[in-house]
Design a protein around this motif. Structure first.
Motif, PDB file in Angstrom:
ATOM      1  N   SER A  53       0.665  -1.277   0.010  1.00 22.20           N
ATOM      2  CA  SER A  53      -0.170  -0.166  -0.068  1.00 22.20           C
ATOM      3  C   SER A  53       0.933   1.274  -0.063  1.00 22.20           C
ATOM      4  O   SER A  53       0.391   2.295  -0.352  1.00 22.20           O
ATOM      5  CB  SER A  53      -0.930   0.073   1.302  1.00 22.20           C
ATOM      6  N   SER A  54       2.168   1.264   0.186  1.00 25.12           N
ATOM      7  CA  SER A  54       3.083   2.295   0.302  1.00 25.12           C
ATOM      8  C   SER A  54       4.455   1.820   0.158  1.00 25.12           C
ATOM      9  O   SER A  54       4.773   0.862   1.078  1.00 25.12           O
ATOM     10  CB  SER A  54       2.790   3.004   1.605  1.00 25.12           C
ATOM     11  N   SER A  59       2.074   5.651  -2.775  1.00 27.62           N
ATOM     12  CA  SER A  59       0.957   4.703  -2.980  1.00 27.62           C
ATOM     13  C   SER A  59       1.015   4.059  -4.529  1.00 27.62           C
ATOM     14  O   SER A  59       0.908   4.939  -5.412  1.00 27.62           O
ATOM     15  CB  SER A  59      -0.432   5.050  -2.835  1.00 27.62           C
ATOM     16  N   GLN A  73      11.090   1.658   2.674  1.00 27.82           N
ATOM     17  CA  GLN A  73      10.168   1.594   3.851  1.00 27.82           C
ATOM     18  C   GLN A  73       8.757   0.980   3.037  1.00 27.82           C
ATOM     19  O   GLN A  73       8.476   1.772   2.329  1.00 27.82           O
ATOM     20  CB  GLN A  73       9.855   2.966   4.500  1.00 27.82           C
ATOM     21  N   LEU A  75       4.805  -0.337   3.432  1.00 23.18           N
ATOM     22  CA  LEU A  75       3.217  -0.572   4.250  1.00 23.18           C
ATOM     23  C   LEU A  75       2.906  -1.623   3.613  1.00 23.18           C
ATOM     24  O   LEU A  75       2.504  -1.592   2.143  1.00 23.18           O
ATOM     25  CB  LEU A  75       2.933   0.787   4.355  1.00 23.18           C
ATOM     26  N   ASP A  77      -0.767  -4.527   3.529  1.00 22.45           N
ATOM     27  CA  ASP A  77      -1.854  -4.815   3.935  1.00 22.45           C
ATOM     28  C   ASP A  77      -2.571  -6.149   3.415  1.00 22.45           C
ATOM     29  O   ASP A  77      -2.012  -6.439   2.497  1.00 22.45           O
ATOM     30  CB  ASP A  77      -2.699  -3.668   3.484  1.00 22.45           C
ATOM     31  N   HIS A  89      -2.300  -3.889   8.994  1.00 22.71           N
ATOM     32  CA  HIS A  89      -1.120  -3.325   8.341  1.00 22.71           C
ATOM     33  C   HIS A  89       0.119  -3.773   9.060  1.00 22.71           C
ATOM     34  O   HIS A  89       0.147  -4.196  10.251  1.00 22.71           O
ATOM     35  CB  HIS A  89      -1.345  -1.771   8.642  1.00 22.71           C
ATOM     36  N   LYS A  90       1.234  -3.948   8.530  1.00 23.94           N
ATOM     37  CA  LYS A  90       2.712  -4.078   8.662  1.00 23.94           C
ATOM     38  C   LYS A  90       3.519  -3.367   8.040  1.00 23.94           C
ATOM     39  O   LYS A  90       3.147  -3.063   6.621  1.00 23.94           O
ATOM     40  CB  LYS A  90       3.195  -5.619   8.583  1.00 23.94           C
ATOM     41  N   ARG A  91       4.455  -2.860   8.774  1.00 24.81           N
ATOM     42  CA  ARG A  91       5.527  -2.194   8.189  1.00 24.81           C
ATOM     43  C   ARG A  91       6.860  -3.008   8.094  1.00 24.81           C
ATOM     44  O   ARG A  91       7.069  -3.854   8.859  1.00 24.81           O
ATOM     45  CB  ARG A  91       5.846  -1.018   8.954  1.00 24.81           C
TER      46      ARG A  91
END
Length: 152
Positions: A53-54, A59, A73, A75, A77, A89-91
């Motif tokens: 998602s990022s 995006s 980095q 992100l 989902d 969500h997880k980073r």
């Protein structure tokens, strides 16, 4: 290990691959991060498709994200379905090598588990990129030496 393409991902990934030649905003070798896939069912563990998602605050459109190599980095989902609660969500921090494609999925401890961690399950060279920039394979052949860190 061949990735298994989840049915919801097939059409989006097919459209993204059609534009593989031109990578806008990237000067020099590029890297690709792919979500929406899982390893083949013969692998150890339980996996679920996840969405990017990022990537570094932007995006992406589709399941295949092209970017400059380096520390990223990410992100991630879970896909949202009608029966699910809100997506989780997880980073993750990921070191991406030039001209390499990374497949990411969510790994669970059991099939019914709601808890998951992001995992790069496959890394492969991008032949077109390597040929264009005359690079040799320099990234790991297995995912064991891929540097990724789950950020909470």
């Amino acid at each position: 290990m061949k990735p298994y393409l989840h049915p919801f991902a097939a059409a989006t990934l097919a459209c993204a691959c059609l534009n593989a030649g031109a990578v806008s905003g990237v000067d020099g070798p590029w890297s690709i991060l792919i979500g929406g896939t899982v390893p083949s069912p013969a692998t150890d563990g339980y996996f679920m498709p996840i969405l990017v998602s990022s990537l570094d605050g932007t995006s992406p459109v589709g399941l295949s994200v092209k970017t400059n190599p380096g520390k990223k980095q990410v992100l991630l989902d879970t896909p949202r379905t009608q029966n699910d609660r809100a997506p989780s969500h997880k980073r993750m921090e990921l070191e991406m090598a030039p001209c390499m494609r990374y497949f990411v999925a969510g790994k669970k401890s059991a099939p019914a588990s709601l808890r998951w961690t992001p995992e790069v399950f496959r890394v492969e060279p991008i032949g077109e990129c390597m040929a264009e920039f005359k690079l040799k394979i320099g990234a790991p052949a297995s995912t064991e030496s891929v540097e990724s860190t789950v950020v909470k």
